[in-house]
Design a protein around this motif. Structure first.
Motif, PDB file in Angstrom:
ATOM      1  N   ASN A 121       0.952  -1.314  -0.090  1.00 38.04           N
ATOM      2  CA  ASN A 121      -0.059  -0.014   0.043  1.00 38.04           C
ATOM      3  C   ASN A 121       0.984   1.259   0.003  1.00 38.04           C
ATOM      4  N   VAL A 122       2.239   1.202   0.672  1.00 40.11           N
ATOM      5  CA  VAL A 122       2.881   2.479   0.716  1.00 40.11           C
ATOM      6  C   VAL A 122       3.424   2.697  -0.722  1.00 40.11           C
ATOM      7  N   SER A 123       3.700   1.681  -1.437  1.00 37.30           N
ATOM      8  CA  SER A 123       4.337   1.511  -2.867  1.00 37.30           C
ATOM      9  C   SER A 123       3.592   2.298  -3.682  1.00 37.30           C
ATOM     10  N   PHE A 124       1.913   2.403  -3.525  1.00 36.74           N
ATOM     11  CA  PHE A 124       0.991   3.194  -4.351  1.00 36.74           C
ATOM     12  C   PHE A 124       1.224   4.537  -4.545  1.00 36.74           C
ATOM     13  N   ARG A 125       2.113   5.290  -3.433  1.00 42.08           N
ATOM     14  CA  ARG A 125       2.205   6.554  -3.643  1.00 42.08           C
ATOM     15  C   ARG A 125       3.762   6.791  -4.418  1.00 42.08           C
ATOM     16  N   TYR A 126       4.244   5.938  -4.948  1.00 43.32           N
ATOM     17  CA  TYR A 126       5.421   6.199  -6.026  1.00 43.32           C
ATOM     18  C   TYR A 126       5.340   5.380  -7.211  1.00 43.32           C
ATOM     19  N   ILE A 127       4.728   4.410  -7.247  1.00 37.87           N
ATOM     20  CA  ILE A 127       4.917   3.685  -8.639  1.00 37.87           C
ATOM     21  C   ILE A 127       3.297   3.529  -9.177  1.00 37.87           C
ATOM     22  N   THR A 128       3.080   3.226 -10.616  1.00 35.75           N
ATOM     23  CA  THR A 128       1.746   3.048 -11.096  1.00 35.75           C
ATOM     24  C   THR A 128       1.201   2.015 -10.645  1.00 35.75           C
ATOM     25  N   LEU A 129      -0.036   1.795 -10.916  1.00 38.50           N
ATOM     26  CA  LEU A 129      -0.896   0.496 -10.416  1.00 38.50           C
ATOM     27  C   LEU A 129      -0.252  -0.598 -11.520  1.00 38.50           C
ATOM     28  N   LYS A 178      11.897   7.866 -19.590  1.00 36.06           N
ATOM     29  CA  LYS A 178      12.736   9.254 -19.303  1.00 36.06           C
ATOM     30  C   LYS A 178      12.066   9.739 -18.202  1.00 36.06           C
ATOM     31  N   PRO A 179      12.665  10.380 -17.215  1.00 38.23           N
ATOM     32  CA  PRO A 179      11.951  10.964 -16.138  1.00 38.23           C
ATOM     33  C   PRO A 179      10.866  12.207 -16.704  1.00 38.23           C
ATOM     34  N   ASP A 180       9.858  12.254 -16.165  1.00 36.26           N
ATOM     35  CA  ASP A 180       8.773  13.447 -16.567  1.00 36.26           C
ATOM     36  C   ASP A 180       8.846  14.481 -15.234  1.00 36.26           C
ATOM     37  N   GLU A 181       9.270  15.534 -15.545  1.00 39.45           N
ATOM     38  CA  GLU A 181       9.399  16.655 -14.878  1.00 39.45           C
ATOM     39  C   GLU A 181       8.094  16.902 -14.095  1.00 39.45           C
ATOM     40  N   GLU A 182       6.925  16.691 -14.478  1.00 37.40           N
ATOM     41  CA  GLU A 182       5.538  17.106 -14.311  1.00 37.40           C
ATOM     42  C   GLU A 182       5.230  16.026 -13.277  1.00 37.40           C
ATOM     43  N   SER A 183       5.847  14.941 -13.193  1.00 32.44           N
ATOM     44  CA  SER A 183       5.266  13.722 -12.461  1.00 32.44           C
ATOM     45  C   SER A 183       6.224  13.191 -11.456  1.00 32.44           C
ATOM     46  N   ASP A 184       5.848  12.967 -10.205  1.00 29.36           N
ATOM     47  CA  ASP A 184       6.944  12.268  -9.245  1.00 29.36           C
ATOM     48  C   ASP A 184       7.294  10.934  -9.595  1.00 29.36           C
TER      49      ASP A 184
END
Length: 377
Positions: A121-129, A178-184
């Protein structure tokens, strides 16, 4: 004589004209149970993602919320066991379960389950479903690994191949855009944190499976029938045993890591009201309870392999739903990793089915030998 002959002929014709129905009442029940299982399982994943994701509701207390889920499961399972005492094991079995049993079986299983659900559940804050679903499917490899260590599984080349292939699939699923600057979620370090958390969840799921198997064996005197018959152990009593210590452990950890004071003073209580906020927090616990019931209902009516195969399609359905609802993106490498993982799951199910089939044949052979020996005594 002629009358008897005609009767046998009629019986033969009746037998030859008798056809086995393709759609039976049991088949319809299995389909309904699988659909209900899909609905509740998918709802849990989508709901938790919505609640904890920083771009959605952004409620930053996944561990404490999970503790309240387990509290609700404790209440529901207690009510079920109280209203239906037959869900409990035999009196002789209960009498054997003392403090030592609790410390060596119930508590370790509760800790592993708390780590599994909490980290997930904590991982939901950092990665996609989608990433969560793909990586969490690697739990099969950890189940086999810890199963061999606990001597619940017999080591074989097939098992080694399944674990290694799953490892390859997980590594490929770790590939990101590649990292998206608008998204964590686009930040590499943030993604790797979430990836590590869900991988830890998958690992703890393997530990949890081992202790759950041991706990079920201690709770019930009869084993699951190899042919998938209705001698399936009831999980409600296991939930009744595990949920209270899980709730306590998660509450203590959540209070220390996330802060109980911050949780009680969060804006959600003022914005949505106390009653609505409590409903939002406890609703997934209700979904988990009913999902478990329908999962058990499937096992009562079908073989374990049926549930496993249905689980493959559930993973795909979750990924498709997250793509449409949360606009998740998968790289080409991710898709290759997903394909390898799904093939590995199929391999696992075929391996498990063949094992059960051979074991059943061996048992029948032993029974025939015993009967033959008794007849010749």
């Amino acid at each position: 004589m002629e009358g008897n002959g005609g009767s046998e002929e009629d019986d033969t014709k009746l037998s030859s004209n008798t056809k086995v129905a393709f759609i039976t009442e049991t088949t319809v029940q299995i389909i309904i149970c699988i659909l209900a299982w899909y609905i509740f399982s998918l709802s849990i994943s989508l709901y938790n993602k919505w609640m904890f994701d920083k771009s959605q509701l952004d409620f930053p207390f996944p561990i404490l919320v999970t503790a309240f889920h387990q509290l609700l499961l404790s209440i529901l399972s207690f009510a079920a066991v109280t209203l239906k005492p037959s869900l409990k094991p035999t009196a002789a079995t209960e009498n054997r379960q003392g403090v030592t049993f609790y410390l060596t079986h119930v508590l370790p299983c509760s800790l592993a389950a708390a780590g599994d659900i909490g980290a997930g559940n904590v991982s939901f804050r950092y990665i996609t479903l989608s990433t969560y679903t793909m990586v969490k499917s690697s739990s099969i490899a950890f189940v086999l690994l810890f199963g061999v260590i606990a001597k619940l599984e017999k080591f074989s080349i097939n098992l080694l191949g399944i674990v290694l292939l799953m490892s390859v699939g997980v590594m490929l699923m770790a590939d990101t855009d590649k990292p998206d600057e608008e998204s964590d979620n686009g930040d590499q370090s943030t993604f790797m944190l979430g990836f590590f958390l869900v991988l830890l969840s998958a690992c703890m799921s393997g530990v949890r499976w081992v202790f759950t198997q041991l706990l079920l064996l201690k709770n019930h005197d009869s084993k699951v029938a190899l042919d998938g018959s209705k001698k399936v152990k009831n999980p409600i009593y296991t939930i009744y045993q595990l949920s209270p210590p899980m709730a306590v452990v998660l509450f203590i950890v959540g209070s220390g890591v996330e802060g109980l004071g911050k949780f009680l003073s969060d804006d959600i209580w003022a914005e949505k009201g106390v009653f609505k906020s409590i409903c939002l927090l406890l609703f997934p616990g209700l979904l988990v309870f009913f999902m478990t019931i329908f999962e058990f209902a499937i096992l009562q009516r079908a073989q374990v392999v049926t549930l496993s195969i249905a689980g493959i399609f559930k993973e795909l359905l979750t990924i498709v739903a997250s793509t449409f609802i949360f606009d998740d993106r998968l790289t080409f490498i991710n898709l290759i990793g997903l394909s390898i993982t799904l093939l590995d799951i199929v391999w696992y199910n075929v391996h498990r089915y063949n094992e059960k089939k051979h074991e059943l044949e061996r048992q029948k052979s032993l029974e025939r030998d015993v009967e033959f020996e008794l007849e010749n005594v």
